[in-house]
Design a protein around this motif. Sequence first.
Motif, PDB file in Angstrom:
ATOM      1  N   LEU A 150      28.664  35.194  40.357  1.00 34.99           N
ATOM      2  CA  LEU A 150      29.833  35.383  39.610  1.00 34.99           C
ATOM      3  C   LEU A 150      30.201  37.238  40.775  1.00 34.99           C
ATOM      4  O   LEU A 150      28.927  37.787  40.512  1.00 34.99           O
ATOM      5  N   THR A 152      31.529  40.985  40.307  1.00 32.32           N
ATOM      6  CA  THR A 152      32.596  41.887  39.122  1.00 32.32           C
ATOM      7  C   THR A 152      33.180  42.839  40.085  1.00 32.32           C
ATOM      8  O   THR A 152      34.106  44.017  40.201  1.00 32.32           O
ATOM      9  N   ILE A 165      34.373  35.356  33.865  1.00 30.73           N
ATOM     10  CA  ILE A 165      32.984  35.451  33.569  1.00 30.73           C
ATOM     11  C   ILE A 165      31.847  34.653  32.536  1.00 30.73           C
ATOM     12  O   ILE A 165      31.159  34.285  32.487  1.00 30.73           O
ATOM     13  N   THR A 181      25.189  38.159  38.981  1.00 33.99           N
ATOM     14  CA  THR A 181      26.140  38.382  38.932  1.00 33.99           C
ATOM     15  C   THR A 181      25.817  39.801  40.509  1.00 33.99           C
ATOM     16  O   THR A 181      24.643  41.069  40.583  1.00 33.99           O
ATOM     17  N   VAL A 223      28.001  42.743  31.725  1.00 32.06           N
ATOM     18  CA  VAL A 223      27.294  41.705  32.036  1.00 32.06           C
ATOM     19  C   VAL A 223      26.498  41.212  31.393  1.00 32.06           C
ATOM     20  O   VAL A 223      26.670  39.901  30.991  1.00 32.06           O
TER      21      VAL A 223
END
Length: 460
Positions: A150, A152, A165, A181, A223
């Motif tokens: 994922l 950001t 997330i 991430t 995260v």
Amino acid sequence: MARHLLLAAAAAGRHRPGDAREAGGADVAVPVPHLGDHRRDRLRHRVHALRPGGVDAHTHMEMPFGGTQASDTFETGTRAAAWGGTTTIVDFAIQSKGGSLREGLDAWHAKADGRCAVDYAFHMIMSDVTAASLKEMDALVGEGVTSFKLFTAYPGVFLSDDGQILRAMQQAASNGGLVMTHAENGLAIDVLVEQALARGERDPRHHGEVRNALLEAEATHRVIKLAQVAGAPVYVVHVSAEEAVAELARARDQGLPVFGETCPQYLFLSTDNLAEPDFEGAKYVCSTPLRPREHQAALWRGLRTDDLQVVSTDHCPFCFKGQKELGRNDFSKIPNGMPGVENRMDLLHQAVVDGHISRRRWIEIACAAPARMFGLYPKKGTIAPGADADIVLYDPRAEQTLSAETHHMNVDYSPYEGKKITGRVRTVLSRGVPVIDGGRYTGRAGQGMYVPRATSQYLD
């Protein structure tokens, strides 16, 4: 052949089941039936080191980006990987916005099937976190796709908000998957990009300036905290900034299941390359970006202390002519990505020569750790009974000069053009079969097999 190689390693006293230790540069006198008598004689009389095949856990073959796509196909990219001593890649299948994980995974299987020279597996990029895609995560884990990336960063393309997330991490906590991430604050970066362009700052060097190291650190911190709330592990890809390493180290000191990788470009290149004149800096545009050279000491230290566990490449090449040139008057339009799948093992051996890491740590971060992190060990990443016989004969004394003239990646430049290094792959076996034989490619498209993965062995 695989049995002969394992017996030779055991006789040399260097390898034990489950042990990633290297053959220490000894003349292993490996009996290889597929090689002619003259080749076997040369192997006996030259000092070679026996190594596990490399595992590159972060590649992007044929990835679409910015109106073009990565220039290496699965065929050319895995062939180049073999030349560099990498016998397994883990590439990223991509969920399209509005599409399902299954559709994305099927599309990447279609790209790779029957084309790879070495073995391959897939992570799954989640671009659209919904109730349906969260449920699909469970099915994919059951099929051997056990990690999910994922972002950001990249608003409107890949970015997931904090809630998405968190939901994906909660799902991973329940099904045993690992969330990866890309940690940069993409919304803040877009503001800085807009402001830089308004000031007339259009050269490639500004790519690194707007993607501030603090925005990597902030997203890394975020995260980690989301993963802590979810009770899930997290793996941060392509760590480039000293401040981001500090966030990982702090979390690990607290006993949290937090992991990170870096890449050779951050260890060997810097913002000096982004600032090269006449648009040459575009060759070095990637994200996270290259940092000032001062950040490299923290990355090397993180690799030595195991705050960074893996070195991957983020191999995503775009040719200088016709692709990187798309951003000639606007750095934000330069396709983000660099080649590297062929150079990783050699560059990390140079790090051994230079004293940054030990020989054992080289094998750990390039072979064993990525295999364990992504559920491939002990079939991959080691030389041991029952492993896949992915083996490299490495000449630690050979000298070479890296160049686009001699590399095998399908890209028209080398980020390391003219760099002289010590160490070179001589012979590569994939599942016991030669792919590179004494500096000659003997593999074929389709020789590599798809490998379903277990869950991360770092979490066992």
